[in-house]
Write a protein that holds these residues in place. Structure first.
Motif, PDB file in Angstrom:
ATOM      1  N   VAL A   1       3.612 -17.168  -8.089  1.00  0.00           N
ATOM      2  CA  VAL A   1       3.980 -17.937  -9.277  1.00  0.00           C
ATOM      3  C   VAL A   1       3.695 -17.094 -10.510  1.00  0.00           C
ATOM      4  CG1 VAL A   1       3.435 -19.981 -10.675  1.00  0.00           C
ATOM      5  CG2 VAL A   1       3.563 -20.159  -8.171  1.00  0.00           C
TER       6      VAL A   1
ATOM      7  N   ALA B   1       8.300 -19.113  -8.587  1.00  0.00           N
ATOM      8  CA  ALA B   1       8.338 -20.203  -9.568  1.00  0.00           C
ATOM      9  C   ALA B   1       7.777 -19.663 -10.871  1.00  0.00           C
ATOM     10  CB  ALA B   1       7.535 -21.409  -9.093  1.00  0.00           C
TER      11      ALA B   1
ATOM     12  N   VAL C   1       6.092 -20.789 -14.731  1.00  0.00           N
ATOM     13  CA  VAL C   1       5.479 -21.808 -15.577  1.00  0.00           C
ATOM     14  C   VAL C   1       5.610 -21.362 -17.033  1.00  0.00           C
ATOM     15  CG1 VAL C   1       3.310 -22.926 -16.236  1.00  0.00           C
ATOM     16  CG2 VAL C   1       3.863 -22.590 -13.819  1.00  0.00           C
TER      17      VAL C   1
ATOM     18  N   THR D   1       8.756 -24.780 -14.987  1.00  0.00           N
ATOM     19  CA  THR D   1       7.968 -25.989 -15.160  1.00  0.00           C
ATOM     20  C   THR D   1       7.141 -25.812 -16.427  1.00  0.00           C
ATOM     21  OG1 THR D   1       7.796 -26.337 -12.776  1.00  0.00           O
ATOM     22  CG2 THR D   1       6.184 -27.471 -14.173  1.00  0.00           C
TER      23      THR D   1
ATOM     24  N   VAL E   1       2.579 -27.151  -8.840  1.00  0.00           N
ATOM     25  CA  VAL E   1       3.509 -26.021  -8.719  1.00  0.00           C
ATOM     26  C   VAL E   1       3.079 -25.099  -7.580  1.00  0.00           C
ATOM     27  CG1 VAL E   1       4.401 -23.965  -9.888  1.00  0.00           C
ATOM     28  CG2 VAL E   1       4.164 -26.116 -11.152  1.00  0.00           C
TER      29      VAL E   1
END
Length: 414
Positions: free
Chosen positions: A153, A192, A194, A213, A405
């Motif tokens: 992430v 992913a 953030v 996100t 997440v």
């Protein structure tokens, strides 16, 4: 993973602390409180005194030459093609620093490929990797995660992480020495992402075709309040009883301390305290040389004492040209200190209602600071702003979102 977060973890480690490092450590501590087995990888010149801090296992990447490399990097930058470096400024120490670093480079076998997995990272016993900021080490973290067969992430550190010059074929080199094509690939390959704000998420979607996100920056209000006492002494505040506070790095690209000096010259009736972390020696020398009599400068204040310093401030001033989301805005708000910002933070200041956004107008910024100095921002406004920050940026709530997440990418890989 946030390589430079050592000083945020323990005050025994010397160095500067930025918003990215503070945020990363807050998240790690918050995850530990939720029962997550959190490990924090940090670059250190020697092994830490404590291997577990606040329930977080601290894993050092030992790099004894890092302080020397950082000092040289302030004078010498990267460029594409031979001789691959360019001189920004001269210092006598370079006479021994550059040969030492050249020998290190030869031993390593030439320039390091940021996409080469690091065995120390690949061998970590972990479910998910989490790296902060779009920079070369995040590429190494991603490559190491791929080699280990685990997800990674990416947590954005600022709006600058989404520079439109980051493209597949980019030859652009960032002010911090990161290649544009490397940064583009990081944004493409993270499992992913953030973002700090909805604006960042929009830039990510528009420029790089990725979704993010949005998780607001965390702040541990209970810890901050507990550290307000004992009150900061006058000596801790460079001899000032009361002041306008500025916090940032000595660099002219984003934080711009020289602009703060311009503000101070326009407001000779106000006192200014600048906590200016070392970054660019030339900028730091210019600030100290050109500072007017109503400015005092400190190179650093231990993070544990910052709440006590904020408690003496009449206002907080921000002169940055670019931020992601400034942690110091949260710290000012929970300290009930009004904020005056020149070019960043308009949405936040309007939302919490305890500051002024000058929209690039120095005269308007100075007017706001004079008003805060004379009248404050009103106790009702300051208390309401504090409650908004507690509700929307509390460590438990923001960490829960990050944990979601991390769990999501782990499940998708299984």
């Amino acid at each position: 993973m946030a390589l430079n977060a050592g000083p945020a973890i323990t005050p025994h480690i010397a160095g500067r602390i930025g918003g990215l490092e503070t945020r990363a450590w807050q998240f790690a501590r918050g995850l530990s409180r939720r029962g997550v087995d959190a490990q924090f990888v940090v670059r250190l010149p020697r092994r830490p005194v404590e291997e577990c801090v606040d329930g977080v296992q601290v894993i050092p990447l030992l790099d004894r030459l890092y302080p020397i490399r950082e000092a040289a990097r302030m004078c010498v930058g990267k460029r594409r093609g031979f001789p691959w470096i360019e001189m920004h400024r001269w210092r006598p120490q370079l006479l021994w620093q550059l040969p030492l670093l050249a020998v290190e480079r030869v031993i390593q076998g030439g320039p390091t490929d940021p996409w080469r997995p690091d065995e120390r990272l690949r061998s970590l016993k972990t479910d998910v990797y989490c790296t902060f900021g779009v920079q070369s080490h995040s590429a190494t973290v991603l490559a190491s995660a791929r080699a280990a067969g685990r997800p990674c992430v990416l947590v954005l550190g600022s709006d600058g992480d989404l520079d439109e010059r980051y493209t597949r074929e980019s030859t652009f080199i960032s002010p911090y020495g990161d290649a544009g094509h490397v940064c583009w690939r990081i944004l493409q390959e993270a499992d992913a992402i953030v973002a700090q704000t909805t604006a960042q998420a929009g830039m990510l979607r528009e420029r790089f075709g990725r979704e993010a996100t949005v998780i607001r920056n965390p702040v541990d209000v209970a810890e901050w309040d507990a550290r307000r006492m004992p009150a900061a002494s006058v000596d801790e505040c460079a001899g000032l009883e009361r002041f306008v506070l500025w916090v940032g790095r000595a660099e002219s690209v984003h934080k711009r301390p020289l602009v703060c000096l311009d503000v101070a010259r326009r407001c000779p009736e106000l006192q200014f305290l600048m906590i200016m972390n070392p970054r660019d020696p030339q900028v730091e020398a210019s600030v100290r040389r050109e500072a007017p009599p109503n400015v005092r400068i400190l190179s650093a204040v231990p993070f544990a004492r910052m709440p006590a310093v904020f408690a003496r401030a009449s206002a907080f001033v921000n002169t940055s040209s670019l931020e992601g989301f400034p942690n110091v805005f949260l710290q000012a708000a929970i300290s009930r200190v009004p904020i005056a910002a020149l070019e960043v933070g308009a949405e936040f200041l309007q939302h919490i209602g305890c500051g002024d956004y000058a929209n690039g107008n120095l005269a308007a910024l100075c007017d706001a600071l004079r008003r805060f100095w004379r009248e404050g921002a009103g106790p009702g406004q300051l208390e309401a702003a504090r409650e908004t920050v507690i509700r929307e940026h509390g460590l438990a709530e923001t960490t829960a979102a990050l944990a979601g997440v991390l769990a999501g990418v782990k499940e998708r890989r299984q």
